[in-house]
Scaffold this motif. Sequence first.
Motif, PDB file in Angstrom:
ATOM      1  N   UNK A 123       0.726  -1.421  -0.030  1.00 61.35           N
ATOM      2  CA  UNK A 123       0.073   0.001   0.041  1.00 61.35           C
ATOM      3  C   UNK A 123       1.041   1.311  -0.047  1.00 61.35           C
ATOM      4  N   UNK A 124       0.241   2.284  -0.584  1.00 60.55           N
ATOM      5  CA  UNK A 124       0.933   3.698  -0.575  1.00 60.55           C
ATOM      6  C   UNK A 124       1.766   3.772  -1.778  1.00 60.55           C
ATOM      7  N   UNK A 125       2.484   4.820  -1.738  1.00 58.90           N
ATOM      8  CA  UNK A 125       3.574   5.009  -2.909  1.00 58.90           C
ATOM      9  C   UNK A 125       4.794   4.315  -2.572  1.00 58.90           C
ATOM     10  N   UNK A 126       5.239   3.506  -3.303  1.00 53.90           N
ATOM     11  CA  UNK A 126       6.614   2.719  -3.170  1.00 53.90           C
ATOM     12  C   UNK A 126       7.532   2.968  -4.134  1.00 53.90           C
ATOM     13  N   UNK A 127       8.729   3.576  -3.677  1.00 53.73           N
ATOM     14  CA  UNK A 127       9.538   3.745  -4.620  1.00 53.73           C
ATOM     15  C   UNK A 127      10.757   2.969  -3.960  1.00 53.73           C
ATOM     16  N   UNK A 207      -3.695  -3.886  -7.000  1.00 46.10           N
ATOM     17  CA  UNK A 207      -2.119  -4.584  -7.292  1.00 46.10           C
ATOM     18  C   UNK A 207      -1.472  -3.978  -8.489  1.00 46.10           C
ATOM     19  N   UNK A 208      -0.381  -4.085  -8.776  1.00 41.29           N
ATOM     20  CA  UNK A 208       0.521  -3.635  -9.756  1.00 41.29           C
ATOM     21  C   UNK A 208       0.867  -4.976 -10.542  1.00 41.29           C
ATOM     22  N   UNK A 235      12.295  -1.054  -9.059  1.00 41.84           N
ATOM     23  CA  UNK A 235      10.866  -1.635  -9.095  1.00 41.84           C
ATOM     24  C   UNK A 235      10.796  -2.158 -10.429  1.00 41.84           C
ATOM     25  N   UNK A 236      10.130  -3.421 -10.660  1.00 43.93           N
ATOM     26  CA  UNK A 236       9.741  -3.957 -11.950  1.00 43.93           C
ATOM     27  C   UNK A 236       8.408  -4.106 -11.908  1.00 43.93           C
ATOM     28  N   UNK A 237       7.429  -3.294 -12.307  1.00 44.35           N
ATOM     29  CA  UNK A 237       6.086  -3.243 -12.443  1.00 44.35           C
ATOM     30  C   UNK A 237       5.452  -2.744 -13.613  1.00 44.35           C
ATOM     31  N   UNK A 238       4.211  -2.558 -13.877  1.00 43.23           N
ATOM     32  CA  UNK A 238       3.691  -1.944 -14.887  1.00 43.23           C
ATOM     33  C   UNK A 238       3.420  -0.433 -14.676  1.00 43.23           C
ATOM     34  N   UNK A 239       3.588  -0.059 -13.092  1.00 41.20           N
ATOM     35  CA  UNK A 239       3.287   1.165 -12.860  1.00 41.20           C
ATOM     36  C   UNK A 239       1.921   1.643 -13.001  1.00 41.20           C
ATOM     37  N   UNK A 240       1.001   0.600 -13.160  1.00 45.95           N
ATOM     38  CA  UNK A 240      -0.432   0.854 -13.186  1.00 45.95           C
ATOM     39  C   UNK A 240      -1.213   0.078 -12.153  1.00 45.95           C
ATOM     40  N   UNK A 241      -1.758   0.639 -11.411  1.00 48.46           N
ATOM     41  CA  UNK A 241      -2.504  -0.079 -10.070  1.00 48.46           C
ATOM     42  C   UNK A 241      -3.966  -0.252 -10.660  1.00 48.46           C
ATOM     43  N   UNK A 282       5.937   2.808  -7.943  1.00 51.58           N
ATOM     44  CA  UNK A 282       6.595   3.589  -8.762  1.00 51.58           C
ATOM     45  C   UNK A 282       7.712   3.016  -9.411  1.00 51.58           C
ATOM     46  N   UNK A 283       7.757   3.081 -10.979  1.00 54.91           N
ATOM     47  CA  UNK A 283       8.821   2.612 -11.650  1.00 54.91           C
ATOM     48  C   UNK A 283       9.545   3.572 -12.559  1.00 54.91           C
ATOM     49  N   UNK A 284       9.410   4.977 -11.866  1.00 54.15           N
ATOM     50  CA  UNK A 284      10.117   5.975 -12.435  1.00 54.15           C
ATOM     51  C   UNK A 284      11.572   5.802 -12.907  1.00 54.15           C
ATOM     52  N   UNK A 285      12.294   5.165 -11.986  1.00 54.06           N
ATOM     53  CA  UNK A 285      13.729   4.664 -12.172  1.00 54.06           C
ATOM     54  C   UNK A 285      13.749   4.092 -13.439  1.00 54.06           C
ATOM     55  N   UNK A 286      13.147   2.963 -13.705  1.00 49.29           N
ATOM     56  CA  UNK A 286      13.210   2.407 -14.679  1.00 49.29           C
ATOM     57  C   UNK A 286      12.896   3.343 -16.096  1.00 49.29           C
ATOM     58  N   UNK A 287      11.952   4.162 -15.981  1.00 51.38           N
ATOM     59  CA  UNK A 287      11.861   4.952 -16.885  1.00 51.38           C
ATOM     60  C   UNK A 287      12.719   6.111 -17.224  1.00 51.38           C
ATOM     61  N   UNK A 288      13.475   6.698 -16.289  1.00 49.13           N
ATOM     62  CA  UNK A 288      14.335   7.457 -16.356  1.00 49.13           C
ATOM     63  C   UNK A 288      15.656   7.149 -17.296  1.00 49.13           C
ATOM     64  N   UNK A 289      15.902   5.578 -16.983  1.00 53.81           N
ATOM     65  CA  UNK A 289      17.036   4.893 -17.532  1.00 53.81           C
ATOM     66  C   UNK A 289      16.522   4.227 -19.062  1.00 53.81           C
ATOM     67  N   UNK A 290      15.165   4.437 -19.454  1.00 49.31           N
ATOM     68  CA  UNK A 290      14.687   4.086 -20.644  1.00 49.31           C
ATOM     69  C   UNK A 290      14.753   2.529 -20.637  1.00 49.31           C
ATOM     70  N   UNK A 291      14.304   1.841 -19.459  1.00 53.52           N
ATOM     71  CA  UNK A 291      14.401   0.700 -19.172  1.00 53.52           C
ATOM     72  C   UNK A 291      12.766  -0.031 -19.101  1.00 53.52           C
ATOM     73  N   UNK A 292      11.715   0.846 -19.490  1.00 50.81           N
ATOM     74  CA  UNK A 292      10.591   0.265 -19.266  1.00 50.81           C
ATOM     75  C   UNK A 292       9.790   0.289 -20.549  1.00 50.81           C
ATOM     76  N   UNK A 293       9.153  -0.671 -20.924  1.00 48.85           N
ATOM     77  CA  UNK A 293       8.489  -0.963 -22.232  1.00 48.85           C
ATOM     78  C   UNK A 293       7.067  -0.571 -22.187  1.00 48.85           C
ATOM     79  N   UNK A 294       6.467  -0.576 -23.202  1.00 51.78           N
ATOM     80  CA  UNK A 294       4.885  -0.448 -23.094  1.00 51.78           C
ATOM     81  C   UNK A 294       4.093  -1.700 -22.752  1.00 51.78           C
TER      82      UNK A 294
END
Length: 317
Positions: A123-127, A207-208, A235-241, A282-294
């Motif tokens: 629960x909550x915002x998890x980074x 859930x993510x 964090x490796x998730x979809x970023x969508x709850x 939260x998957x901003x770290x993946x996105x920042x390093x361009x490691x998150x796919x659609x």
Amino acid sequence: MRKVLITGGFGFLGSRIAEHLGNLGFEVSLGSRTSRLVPQSLKNCKPVITNWNDTSQLRNVCAEQDVIIHTAGMSAEDCAKDPIASFEFNCISTMKLLEACKTNVRKKFIYLSTAHVYGNPLVGKLTEDSIPRNNHPYATSHLAGEFGVNYANAKGDIEGYNLRLSNGFGTPILEEVNCWKLFVNDLCKQAVTIRELTIHSNEEQQRDFIPISNITKTIEMIIHQKNPLSQNTFNLGSGISLTLMEMAKKIQSRTNHLFRFSPEIRTNPNLKNSNGGFLEYNIDRLKTLHLADNVNFDGELDSLLLYCQNHFGTSAI
């Protein structure tokens, strides 16, 4: 061509990673405690024995590899039954594998950990900077494994990465793999066997969910990085709850799209008014390093539903 060892290579997640990398032309070694036959669907893959009690044997297995992907580990249920064994494997065996990877050439080491290190329920915002608070042996033993990766990485023994997986779902490669306790996999199997979708937990729980195809793609992108990344825990998730009800409705919709019927969704009336709790994985770290796919929920759900129909369905559909 790069060589990859996947521990737990015949497991639910390991075999999907092996399929993806094998199709890309990697030479994949499937680590297992026992001798296994490799199905024809896994291209460019071969079996290897991983003897966790023999460091010399592990060193020989790792010697020719460029990348080690460590997916082997005890389930949450087994960890609860035997907390000592959970640390002996999820932590100590991970340390043995890390030791076996020490060579003059720094190998890339990817450790599949879990989002549940943060808490239960999530629960909550998890980074990645959130404090892990889960005392369950499954979570703590994985966190100890992460510390091992961090230590070896800091010493320069490996180029190590920890991936904290959220709720993965998808089609298994091997029929004998038991992945049907996973929420999405369970509902997809229900859809084609009993034409109902029964949610046994609080339907408002968030859930993510992440398709396994996104997990395999992220691992591929990490492997292809020429230089060490600035961070090593993700964090490796979809970023969508989604609530459990929202995911059930997605499965209901895809079932109707594929088979032209909508299974009824059933819930536990005793849990209807309980608060599910807000979640942002939260998957901003993946996105920042361009490691998150659609994220392709529909594609993975369709594949899973068709698998369930082929293996468990009836001629009535």
